[in-house]
Enzyme design. Structure first.
Site, PDB file in Angstrom:
ATOM      1  N   ARG A  46       0.805  -1.215   0.000  1.00 46.80           N
ATOM      2  CA  ARG A  46       0.000   0.000   0.000  1.00 46.80           C
ATOM      3  C   ARG A  46       0.849   1.280   0.000  1.00 46.80           C
ATOM      4  NH1 ARG A  46      -4.475  -0.630   4.384  1.00 46.80           N
ATOM      5  NH2 ARG A  46      -2.599  -1.580   5.220  1.00 46.80           N
ATOM      6  N   LYS A 143       0.223 -19.497   5.193  1.00 49.40           N
ATOM      7  CA  LYS A 143      -0.717 -19.860   6.224  1.00 49.40           C
ATOM      8  C   LYS A 143      -1.064 -18.621   7.041  1.00 49.40           C
ATOM      9  CE  LYS A 143       0.497 -21.385  10.261  1.00 49.40           C
ATOM     10  NZ  LYS A 143       1.281 -21.005  11.437  1.00 49.40           N
ATOM     11  N   HIS A 173       6.043 -23.875   5.821  1.00 48.71           N
ATOM     12  CA  HIS A 173       7.502 -23.761   5.744  1.00 48.71           C
ATOM     13  C   HIS A 173       8.205 -24.964   6.369  1.00 48.71           C
ATOM     14  CE1 HIS A 173       7.261 -22.081   9.838  1.00 48.71           C
ATOM     15  NE2 HIS A 173       8.562 -22.298   9.943  1.00 48.71           N
ATOM     16  N   LYS A 177      12.112 -27.469   5.433  1.00 45.96           N
ATOM     17  CA  LYS A 177      13.260 -27.690   6.327  1.00 45.96           C
ATOM     18  C   LYS A 177      14.074 -28.880   5.840  1.00 45.96           C
ATOM     19  CE  LYS A 177      11.117 -25.612  10.358  1.00 45.96           C
ATOM     20  NZ  LYS A 177      11.935 -24.563  10.952  1.00 45.96           N
ATOM     21  N   GLU A 211       8.964 -24.552  21.641  1.00 44.37           N
ATOM     22  CA  GLU A 211       9.536 -23.213  21.430  1.00 44.37           C
ATOM     23  C   GLU A 211       9.741 -22.511  22.764  1.00 44.37           C
ATOM     24  OE1 GLU A 211       7.998 -21.206  17.619  1.00 44.37           O
ATOM     25  OE2 GLU A 211       6.229 -22.033  18.557  1.00 44.37           O
ATOM     26  N   ASP A 230      -2.533 -23.021  14.903  1.00 47.38           N
ATOM     27  CA  ASP A 230      -1.279 -22.388  14.499  1.00 47.38           C
ATOM     28  C   ASP A 230      -0.208 -23.426  14.132  1.00 47.38           C
ATOM     29  OD1 ASP A 230       0.446 -20.044  14.227  1.00 47.38           O
ATOM     30  OD2 ASP A 230       1.461 -20.730  16.038  1.00 47.38           O
ATOM     31  N   HIS A 235       1.880 -27.662  10.560  1.00 50.88           N
ATOM     32  CA  HIS A 235       3.253 -28.161  10.664  1.00 50.88           C
ATOM     33  C   HIS A 235       3.321 -29.586  11.231  1.00 50.88           C
ATOM     34  CE1 HIS A 235       4.082 -24.114   9.691  1.00 50.88           C
ATOM     35  NE2 HIS A 235       4.152 -23.614  10.900  1.00 50.88           N
ATOM     36  N   LYS A 326       4.513 -23.064  23.389  1.00 49.85           N
ATOM     37  CA  LYS A 326       5.357 -21.872  23.481  1.00 49.85           C
ATOM     38  C   LYS A 326       5.832 -21.713  24.920  1.00 49.85           C
ATOM     39  CE  LYS A 326       3.617 -19.644  19.484  1.00 49.85           C
ATOM     40  NZ  LYS A 326       4.618 -19.992  18.482  1.00 49.85           N
TER      41      LYS A 326
HETATM   42  C1  BG6 Z   1       4.715 -20.435  12.469  1.00 52.82           C
HETATM   43  C2  BG6 Z   1       3.799 -20.194  13.635  1.00 52.82           C
HETATM   44  O1  BG6 Z   1       4.006 -20.982  11.396  1.00 52.82           O
HETATM   45  O2  BG6 Z   1       5.756 -21.311  12.852  1.00 52.82           O
HETATM   46  C3  BG6 Z   1       4.571 -19.636  14.816  1.00 52.82           C
HETATM   47  O3  BG6 Z   1       2.759 -19.287  13.270  1.00 52.82           O
HETATM   48  C4  BG6 Z   1       5.754 -20.511  15.134  1.00 52.82           C
HETATM   49  O4  BG6 Z   1       3.728 -19.502  15.953  1.00 52.82           O
HETATM   50  C5  BG6 Z   1       6.587 -20.828  13.887  1.00 52.82           C
HETATM   51  O5  BG6 Z   1       6.551 -19.848  16.094  1.00 52.82           O
HETATM   52  C6  BG6 Z   1       7.656 -21.854  14.171  1.00 52.82           C
HETATM   53  O6  BG6 Z   1       8.504 -21.955  13.070  1.00 52.82           O
HETATM   54  P1  BG6 Z   1      10.034 -22.379  13.248  1.00 52.82           P
HETATM   55  O7  BG6 Z   1      10.541 -22.534  11.855  1.00 52.82           O
HETATM   56  O8  BG6 Z   1      10.694 -21.305  14.023  1.00 52.82           O
HETATM   57  O9  BG6 Z   1      10.012 -23.671  14.009  1.00 52.82           O
END
Ligand code: BG6
Length: 478
Positions: A46, A143, A173, A177, A211, A230, A235, A326
């Protein structure tokens, strides 16, 4: 090997993901010589800005997100020359004519939707209506792909109105990896594992994504999402699929995705007693989950552990335990294949019980570790010990080992190459929501509250019990 010349348009090109991941990733690929001379990256957002302003902004982002030792001023300068910018109004007509003039018709065209899903439809429609996209253009979507089955279906539909499935790259993603792809190599490029890869020899599987970060700054998004939406729906589900799927006939997008889909469809419903939800409390140094959320009575989980059964011949009787959260003790993601003990120990009870374990470490220290039982060296008689056959990728790759490409770099290059293997297909995403929806609906209708857990711990005690009651234990988070 350089990819074909391309124009990559990044909608949301000034946003956090673009600055933090996409552009640093592209810079690395540029340094690796993968970006051909006439490849261009066009930021679109934007804000009113010109090429110069955008180059300056991204230059600053590279300074911030790429360690000093890994960037060279001269190369950064050359890379920035590939960048262009055009202001765009996703919801109106502003900027589309200029974009049409900018994007070349005779190179690979990719449009990265690095924006919230609410704009996916607008962008897809405008690319189509303004005749910018061709039948070969690719779109990349991030996502969250919906928040339940209904919204995911609506997104799939709105994209399908303007693009064919072979043009749509849904990013998870985790699939980019290094170790995740290595999981497929381990399984399907060795004869050693496949005969044992089933309920007869595998006691159970653990998938942990732990995490240390909390939800700071993302409270508004996260509170509507929680760990289930999430992390688990995407994942962890992908990791489960790659671990559990049948060997595809070839490493090609639809063959792989067909097999993953079959796994999702074979997942049993998960009874309430097989799920533990947690929410992190405060400690002396850090605030609680609630402090970051807009809702002081939030019931959103920042931790989830669950026992998942797969109803098919290969896995009946071998549970998959999933866990993610988390603000836990350590950042650690791994898949643990716990094999069964030998049917009979010829060494007698004193030798203890031993079983092989294969650990696929996603992060940190990406690698694969197989624990085998051997005789303890020395004259002490037939005593058995477990030793690791450890392959840390950084070692295997030599001095450049720490340069294992980031997930985003690899995935973006796959988009340019036109390889959808590591991207989710629409039906896969819908099937995953079909499985998670009733679980989430159940929590909501019952008003279930997550249990509080201490920051820096391994989650609520109940999560440990989930395995204890089956006579098993989690591998330690450390
Ligand atoms: C994201 C989530 O898709 O993946 C986050 O929205 C998360 O909450 C992250 O922290 C973790 O990715 P990675 O690659 O750091 O393990």
């Amino acid at each position: 090997i350089p990819v074909d010349p391309f124009d990559l348009v990044i909608f949301g090109g000034t946003g956090d993901l673009a600055r933090r991941k996409i552009l640093p990733g592209l810079y690395h690929r540029f340094c690796a010589g993968q970006m051909p001379e006439d490849a261009r990256i066009i930021g679109a957002a934007r804000s009113e800005m010109d090429d110069k302003g955008y180059r300056k902004m991204i230059g600053e982002a590279l300074d911030e997100f790429i360690p000093h030792t890994k960037r060279e001023a001269e190369r950064v300068k050359l890379f920035l020359e590939r960048l262009h910018y055009t202001p765009i109004d996703a919801k109106g007509d502003g900027g589309w004519k200029t974009l049409k003039k900018l994007v070349r018709a005779d190179v690979v065209q990719a449009f990265y939707f690095s924006v919230g899903p609410a704009l996916f439809g607008d962008l897809a429609t405008r690319l189509h209506e303004h005749e910018i996209a061709t039948p070969e253009s690719r779109i990349v979507v991030e996502k969250p792909f919906g928040r339940d089955l209904e919204s995911a279906r609506a997104l799939n539909k709105v994209l399908a109105d303007s693009f064919d499935e072979h043009q749509i790259y849904r990013i998870d993603h985790y699939l980019g990896k290094e170790t995740v792809q290595n999981l497929m190599a381990v399984r399907f490029a060795n004869v050693l594992f496949e005969p044992l890869w089933n309920a007869q020899y595998i006691d159970h599987v653990q998938i942990t994504v732990s995490e240390t970060v909390g939800v700071e700054g993302r409270g508004a998004y996260y509170d509507k999402s929680g760990a289930m939406r999430d992390m688990v729906q995407n994942h962890l589900m992908q990791l489960l699929c790659l671990t559990a799927m049948e060997p595809p006939s070839k490493f090609d997008p639809d063959a792989v995705r067909d097999e993953k889909l079959k796994v999702i469809r074979a997942l049993d419903e998960v009874p309430t007693e097989n799920i533990v939800r947690g929410q992190y409390a405060a400690d002396d140094e850090q605030e609680s989950y609630i402090a970051h959320s807009e809702n002081p009575a939030s019931r959103t989980e920042s931790f989830i552990a669950m026992k998942v059964d797969i109803s098919n011949w290969r896995w009946k009787g071998t549970p998959f335990y999933l866990r993610t959260g988390k603000r836990l003790r350590a950042r650690m993601s791994e898949i643990v294949i716990q094999f069964k003990e030998t049917p009979h120990s010829i060494f007698g009870e004193d030798a203890g019980s031993h079983a092989n374990v294969l650990v696929i470490r996603l992060q940190p220290d990406e690698g694969i570790d197989l624990r085998v039982t051997i005789k303890e060296p020395g004259p002490g008689g037939m005593r058995l010990i477990d030793v690791p056959l450890d392959m840390t990728f950084a070692d295997a790759l030599g001095p450049e080992g720490e340069d294992v490409p980031d997930a985003y770099e690899r995935l973006i290059m796959d988009v340019i190459r036109g390889n959808q293997t590591l991207f989710m297909r629409g039906d896969e995403v819908e099937a995953a929501w079909r499985w998670t929806d009733p679980i989430i609906d159940g929590w909501q209708s019952r008003g279930d509250r997550p249990t509080q857990y201490e920051p820096g711990s391994s989650g609520p005690e109940d999560a440990l019990m989930l395995l204890h009651r089956d006579g098993r234990r989690w591998r330690e988070i450390k």
